[in-house]
Design a protein around this motif. Structure first.
Motif, PDB file in Angstrom:
ATOM      1  N   VAL A   9       0.839  -1.199   0.000  1.00 12.14           N
ATOM      2  CA  VAL A   9       0.000   0.000   0.000  1.00 12.14           C
ATOM      3  C   VAL A   9       0.876   1.250   0.000  1.00 12.14           C
ATOM      4  O   VAL A   9       0.569   2.242  -0.679  1.00 12.14           O
ATOM      5  CB  VAL A   9      -0.955  -0.008   1.203  1.00 12.14           C
ATOM      6  N   VAL A  10       1.963   1.211   0.743  1.00 15.66           N
ATOM      7  CA  VAL A  10       2.896   2.336   0.757  1.00 15.66           C
ATOM      8  C   VAL A  10       3.453   2.582  -0.644  1.00 15.66           C
ATOM      9  O   VAL A  10       3.548   3.727  -1.104  1.00 15.66           O
ATOM     10  CB  VAL A  10       4.038   2.087   1.758  1.00 15.66           C
ATOM     11  N   ALA A  11       3.812   1.505  -1.339  1.00 17.04           N
ATOM     12  CA  ALA A  11       4.355   1.637  -2.694  1.00 17.04           C
ATOM     13  C   ALA A  11       3.361   2.330  -3.618  1.00 17.04           C
ATOM     14  O   ALA A  11       3.742   3.185  -4.433  1.00 17.04           O
ATOM     15  CB  ALA A  11       4.730   0.265  -3.245  1.00 17.04           C
ATOM     16  N   LYS A  12       2.087   1.991  -3.514  1.00 15.12           N
ATOM     17  CA  LYS A  12       1.062   2.644  -4.332  1.00 15.12           C
ATOM     18  C   LYS A  12       0.889   4.107  -3.939  1.00 15.12           C
ATOM     19  O   LYS A  12       0.689   4.982  -4.796  1.00 15.12           O
ATOM     20  CB  LYS A  12      -0.259   1.904  -4.194  1.00 15.12           C
ATOM     21  N   ALA A  13       0.982   4.378  -2.648  1.00 12.03           N
ATOM     22  CA  ALA A  13       0.807   5.754  -2.183  1.00 12.03           C
ATOM     23  C   ALA A  13       1.891   6.676  -2.719  1.00 12.03           C
ATOM     24  O   ALA A  13       1.653   7.859  -2.980  1.00 12.03           O
ATOM     25  CB  ALA A  13       0.798   5.789  -0.659  1.00 12.03           C
ATOM     26  N   LEU A  14       3.086   6.146  -2.898  1.00  7.90           N
ATOM     27  CA  LEU A  14       4.206   6.967  -3.352  1.00  7.90           C
ATOM     28  C   LEU A  14       3.994   7.527  -4.760  1.00  7.90           C
ATOM     29  O   LEU A  14       4.635   8.512  -5.140  1.00  7.90           O
ATOM     30  CB  LEU A  14       5.503   6.154  -3.306  1.00  7.90           C
ATOM     31  N   ASP A  27       1.451  15.308  -2.084  1.00  8.37           N
ATOM     32  CA  ASP A  27       2.673  16.073  -1.868  1.00  8.37           C
ATOM     33  C   ASP A  27       3.584  15.390  -0.861  1.00  8.37           C
ATOM     34  O   ASP A  27       4.809  15.447  -0.980  1.00  8.37           O
ATOM     35  CB  ASP A  27       2.343  17.483  -1.373  1.00  8.37           C
ATOM     36  N   VAL A  28       2.987  14.782   0.165  1.00  3.25           N
ATOM     37  CA  VAL A  28       3.731  14.066   1.202  1.00  3.25           C
ATOM     38  C   VAL A  28       2.995  12.769   1.499  1.00  3.25           C
ATOM     39  O   VAL A  28       1.766  12.744   1.595  1.00  3.25           O
ATOM     40  CB  VAL A  28       3.843  14.901   2.499  1.00  3.25           C
ATOM     41  N   VAL A  86       8.762  11.032  -3.535  1.00  9.79           N
ATOM     42  CA  VAL A  86       8.100  12.149  -2.856  1.00  9.79           C
ATOM     43  C   VAL A  86       8.559  12.164  -1.397  1.00  9.79           C
ATOM     44  O   VAL A  86       9.032  11.151  -0.884  1.00  9.79           O
ATOM     45  CB  VAL A  86       6.556  12.026  -2.902  1.00  9.79           C
ATOM     46  N   PRO A  87       8.438  13.309  -0.720  1.00 12.69           N
ATOM     47  CA  PRO A  87       8.794  13.339   0.698  1.00 12.69           C
ATOM     48  C   PRO A  87       7.946  12.351   1.495  1.00 12.69           C
ATOM     49  O   PRO A  87       6.738  12.239   1.284  1.00 12.69           O
ATOM     50  CB  PRO A  87       8.498  14.787   1.106  1.00 12.69           C
ATOM     51  N   VAL A  88       8.587  11.646   2.412  1.00  6.54           N
ATOM     52  CA  VAL A  88       7.888  10.690   3.273  1.00  6.54           C
ATOM     53  C   VAL A  88       8.108  11.086   4.733  1.00  6.54           C
ATOM     54  O   VAL A  88       9.244  11.294   5.164  1.00  6.54           O
ATOM     55  CB  VAL A  88       8.379   9.247   3.032  1.00  6.54           C
ATOM     56  N   HIS A  89       7.015  11.207   5.453  1.00  7.45           N
ATOM     57  CA  HIS A  89       7.068  11.408   6.891  1.00  7.45           C
ATOM     58  C   HIS A  89       6.625  10.119   7.571  1.00  7.45           C
ATOM     59  O   HIS A  89       5.927   9.296   6.970  1.00  7.45           O
ATOM     60  CB  HIS A  89       6.132  12.540   7.319  1.00  7.45           C
ATOM     61  N   GLY A 100      15.101   8.388   2.494  1.00  3.53           N
ATOM     62  CA  GLY A 100      13.811   8.945   2.117  1.00  3.53           C
ATOM     63  C   GLY A 100      13.038   9.639   3.215  1.00  3.53           C
ATOM     64  O   GLY A 100      11.961  10.163   2.962  1.00  3.53           O
ATOM     65  N   LEU A 101      13.557   9.651   4.448  1.00  8.06           N
ATOM     66  CA  LEU A 101      12.797  10.227   5.556  1.00  8.06           C
ATOM     67  C   LEU A 101      12.899  11.744   5.558  1.00  8.06           C
ATOM     68  O   LEU A 101      13.986  12.315   5.675  1.00  8.06           O
ATOM     69  CB  LEU A 101      13.308   9.669   6.886  1.00  8.06           C
TER      70      LEU A 101
END
Length: 287
Positions: free
Chosen positions: A31-36, A41-42, A73-76, A102-103
């Protein structure tokens, strides 16, 4: 009239502020991979509420693996509550990541005091921090939290927990805390806070109406929990054609006549109105 240097600075600042923040569970790498690549924006990888207790360790390890490399993209990362048993392990794992990974920031849930920000900044040096205020005490301390440490880059509300803490049923009961947080962020020199999530991912009309209300209160952008919410948030917060036309007419008039003036249609413009027009056009061209 706003000078060209001020206008350029306003444009760059507006473009730098994220408009959409997409939350995804840290224990679901697919799911994270799809979100990227969903257009946010973040992306916010959640180690807290979205992850079951028996999946915390896996989520932490999977997130650390993800963030070891640069990302599109920026990841928090939203860590676990700072006063709970999991947060120390979260901070230890994330602070050890390579500087060029990537953080891009840590989101700190259930912050209620400036001391929590200071301790976190010392535990995770060089990482930008974002505080989530989710209780009456946190809202009372909003400005003190917002100015607690240079590492703190933003504040926002966590409205589900705040609603429960206050016993609020009607949405209007949150307007005062919302305005308090907007004012605290501005007074501290931080970016306008994004709105909290709209929990019904199918209620896009309700999301649009809520975003319009948040924009009127001074918020900028919003957190989302599904990619289908992103376009609604963008449409609500970006200027309409009518707003763009109005801003252009204000700047045209200001360019031809220095100082305050009344336009033929009755509108009065002064430096504050001109600055607002610059902000509108910088938003319109943020891509």
């Amino acid at each position: 009239m706003t000078n060209s240097t001020e206008a350029t600075g306003a444009t760059e600042a507006t473009r730098a502020v994220p408009l959409t923040w997409l939350y995804v569970p840290g224990d679901r790498p697919e799911v994270v991979a799809k979100a990227l690549v969903a257009g946010a924006d973040v992306v916010v990888v959640d180690l807290e509420d979205a992850v079951a207790p028996d999946r915390k360790e896996y989520a932490r390890a999977a997130t650390a693996d993800l963030l070891a490399e640069p990302l599109p993209v920026p990841v928090h990362v939203r860590v676990n509550a700072l006063d709970g048993p999991e947060s120390a392990a979260d901070l230890h794992a994330l602070a050890a990541l390579p500087a060029l990974g990537g953080l891009a920031g840590l989101r700190l849930p259930k912050v209620s005091s400036p001391a929590q920000i200071v301790r976190t900044a010392e535990s995770a040096p060089h990482l930008p921090l974002y505080a989530l205020l989710e209780s009456a005490l946190a809202v009372e301390h909003a400005y003190a939290i917002a100015t607690a440490h240079p590492a703190l880059r933003g504040i926002a509300l966590g409205e589900a927990d705040l609603r429960a803490d206050l016993g609020v049923r009607d949405d209007a009961g949150l307007d005062w805390p919302r305005s308090r947080v907007v004012l605290a962020a501005r007074a501290a020199g931080l970016a306008p806070p994004p709105q909290s999530v709209h929990p019904d991912v199918r209620d896009l009309a309700g999301l649009a109406a809520s975003c319009a209300h948040g924009r009127a209160l001074g918020f900028f952008g919003r957190a989302a929990i599904h990619p289908r919410q992103l376009a609604v948030i963008e449409a609500a917060y970006l200027p309409t054609p009518e707003e763009i036309e109005t801003a252009e007419s204000v700047l045209e008039a200001a360019a031809s006549h220095a100082g305050a003036q009344a336009l033929p249609d009755g509108r009065f413009i002064d430096p504050a109105v001109v600055a607002g027009a610059h902000r509108t056009l910088s938003l319109a061209h943020r891509d």
